[in-house]
Enzyme design. Sequence first.
Site, PDB file in Angstrom:
ATOM      1  N   ASP A 111      27.042  67.026  32.704  1.00 27.83           N
ATOM      2  CA  ASP A 111      28.164  67.884  33.089  1.00 27.83           C
ATOM      3  C   ASP A 111      28.089  69.105  32.182  1.00 27.83           C
ATOM      4  OD1 ASP A 111      30.549  69.186  33.409  1.00 27.83           O
ATOM      5  OD2 ASP A 111      31.834  67.507  32.825  1.00 27.83           O
ATOM      6  N   GLU A 137      30.962  69.086  41.101  1.00 30.54           N
ATOM      7  CA  GLU A 137      31.765  68.325  40.144  1.00 30.54           C
ATOM      8  C   GLU A 137      32.811  67.406  40.797  1.00 30.54           C
ATOM      9  OE1 GLU A 137      32.871  71.590  37.647  1.00 30.54           O
ATOM     10  OE2 GLU A 137      30.851  71.701  36.820  1.00 30.54           O
ATOM     11  N   ASP A 164      40.262  69.342  40.621  1.00 34.30           N
ATOM     12  CA  ASP A 164      39.440  69.519  39.425  1.00 34.30           C
ATOM     13  C   ASP A 164      39.737  70.855  38.749  1.00 34.30           C
ATOM     14  OD1 ASP A 164      37.468  69.825  37.529  1.00 34.30           O
ATOM     15  OD2 ASP A 164      35.784  69.486  38.885  1.00 34.30           O
TER      16      ASP A 164
END
Lengths: 610, 226
Positions: A12, A172, A194
């Site tokens: 990430d 993501e 998110d």
Amino acid sequence: MADENDIILGIDLGTTNSLGAYFTAGGPKLIRDETGNGMVPSVIALAEGKVSVGSEAKRQAVLNPLTTVYSVKRLMGRGLADVQQELRFLPYHIVEGNHETVRVEVDGRLLTPQELSAIILNEVRGRAEQALGRKITQAVITVPAYFDDAQRQATRDAGRLAGLDVKRIVNEPTAAALAYGLDRKESATIAVYDLGGGTFDVSILRVDKGVFQVLSTHGDTHLGGDDLDRELIDLITTEIQSQFGSHLSFGPSTRQALRDFAEMTKIRLSAELSATVEVDLGEGRVYRRTITREEFERRAKPWIDRTIDACRQAVTAAGVSVEEIEQVVMVGGCTRIPLVRRAVEEFFQREPYTAINPDEVVALGAAVQAGILAGVQRQMLLLDVIPLSLGIETLGGAVGKLIMRNSTVPCRASEVFTTSIDGQTSVDIHVLQGERELVIDCRSLGRFRLTGVPPMPAGLPRIRVTFQVDANGILHVSAVEERSGRAAAVQITPSHGLTGEEVDRMVKESWKYAITDMTAHRLIDLRNETQRILAAIEKSLARAGSVLLPAQKQALDAAVAALRAAAAGEDADALWNAMSAANDAAMPLTQAQMDAVLEQTARGRKVDEF
Amino acid sequence: MSNEHSHAGNPASPPEDSAAGVMTKCVACSRELRSAVVCDYCHTLNPIGAPTDYFALLGVPRLFNLDADELRRRYLELSRHAHPDFFTGGSEESQVLAMTISSSLNDAYRTLSDPFERAEYLEELLGGPSSAVDKTTPQGFLDEMMVLQEELTEARLAGDHLALERHGETLRARLAQMMARVAELFADFESQLGCEGIRLECLGRIRRQLNAVSYIRRLVSMTAGT
Ligand SMILES: [Zn+2]
């Protein structure tokens, strides 16, 4: 297939923090340091040729604000015009680069956002290698779902620069959905909200016995926790100026300190109803202020309202009603803010789900996708979408849509072009991304020049151009002239990105400029390269050694001996120099071999002709 | 630069002769293929033989009246075997094939899962006139729409959200009704087995109905603002 060396690292690559995770039979696992911390602050300090990354770099940011680089993600795949908003908040220098890109000027060097991101990726990789005790060369890297083609390519290039084979770019929010293991559900419609450090995404998914199908996605790549920090910074600076005089200007160090104060205050206000800020301005001037949660929320509300607007659009585009959404998953550190939770709950009419740490869930999901790609997780499949429509410029500056947003990837479209002048052998195509009707309102993705069209009267060629979007959401263009059956060559001039040659060059230079030298990798890589070079020289000597003059032979022998010695040592720079020297000394040999090959081909052709 | 139109997702000229249900055999196990590209038995990917229509790709009957759940189940099942994710360790060739087939399955599902898009696609596949050729609508339809469109424009200019919402609701109900009629017309067509003249007449009626549906769809998007 699941060879020990074949581990694919899930990464990430965040605006404020980056994390790594890997897939095991027991599920995804986060890479943590000795203290149990999994987060690497996405901060890089470059000074006097020394590079530090993560917490160390972050700690010294106040002391060296001009040589500390953070929020690089906001610059990925962007031009100077795109980041005007950011410029006034970033203390380091940003200048314009080729093809509408930016460069960060730091420590006497101009670095691309890709190179800077590569440094962060390399750090995450290094930690994983240390934790797992093995070399890692493959990765899945996550990006905001709303990233456009240029931003995705920039991320993939950053991976390459870090010496990683990027197996997949994953969105993501979708990664987060994978991490939640919602595959155990028979069938459900879910939403992922998110809110990260610099970007916002919302995705609506349908989960069906392990298949995660994204129905729609929406977002804003200029909206994140950074913006909420800035609200607090603005509040504090305005008050300081009104209290101690508007002439008071803030140096880079003070600005950096304010940034830290703001971030801490934001975090504190999630747990407490008020937080006190104290800034010592020197000369007995102390600014002291208690900020209440309510005050912060008033300033944060317009930003959060924007995220809810995006949610509304995503739900509409998914063709579902809010009532049909059975679960809302929260991702990103900012979803700890009570205002964010209230707003999401109010819109979706459902309490948001936060079983997994919102800072870690994306990396864990990347590891699940890595497991799918490695063939160890075959029960799950992700069907993601392209976030923005793709089109081409048509007459009069209009955009002809080829692929609509929210189309499942991979997908393709084709279009037939022709020439407008007799004998024309090339055709230019301008590809754009966005929803608006006019070229000036869309984002230029690049110009593609198709060459090698056989000369024909105008209008006769039928050039079928195929636009293929792969599972990473990245476009590939190919073309065939249908009358002749000849493939046309496609030359790309990216807007907001690096050309293939630029990336290749950077990969090579990364050794010289020590981009990858934070770990022992550099030495290992250089030694491997040395072995390749030595083997090649030996082979050439056996084949064509006789062409060398005695002096040339002597020089080559000396260079080879020096290279062997350097490879046995620990000094990477010395090894690099010895390698270059050996390469140079072998030049006459290489040249002679090349000539021999050319002569042979020429001879071969003559035989054919007669 | 100039370019001809060829709609993404629509075959340039639908083949007359490719009857519903492909009876080709799997390249790997030689059993009959239900979907033209993914074998139901050994899951081997079969190269797309041109021309292959969307119904054949997904291996569903070439009918307007498709069960949405069944279509989706079929699409997901095929994707489970064709997605590029499962070929990352394979040869370059198999990766390209997986990407090509996956792209086609995605195109096919996107079109067939939307009743209007499915109707448009099937109409052309069956040899009916395209909307570019035949722009007519059922009798009386345009007169009726003229009044409605005026009301809508007024509501938009006045920013009367309530009125827009009310119109939107009415129009969506109308749309559902009109699509039910489309289904009836296709059923009509399917029952006329022998006579070519009558079949063409059916396709003409479907065309006019679809043109009207397309019109209503535009009005619905007008009520949604923006
Ligand atoms: Zn088979």
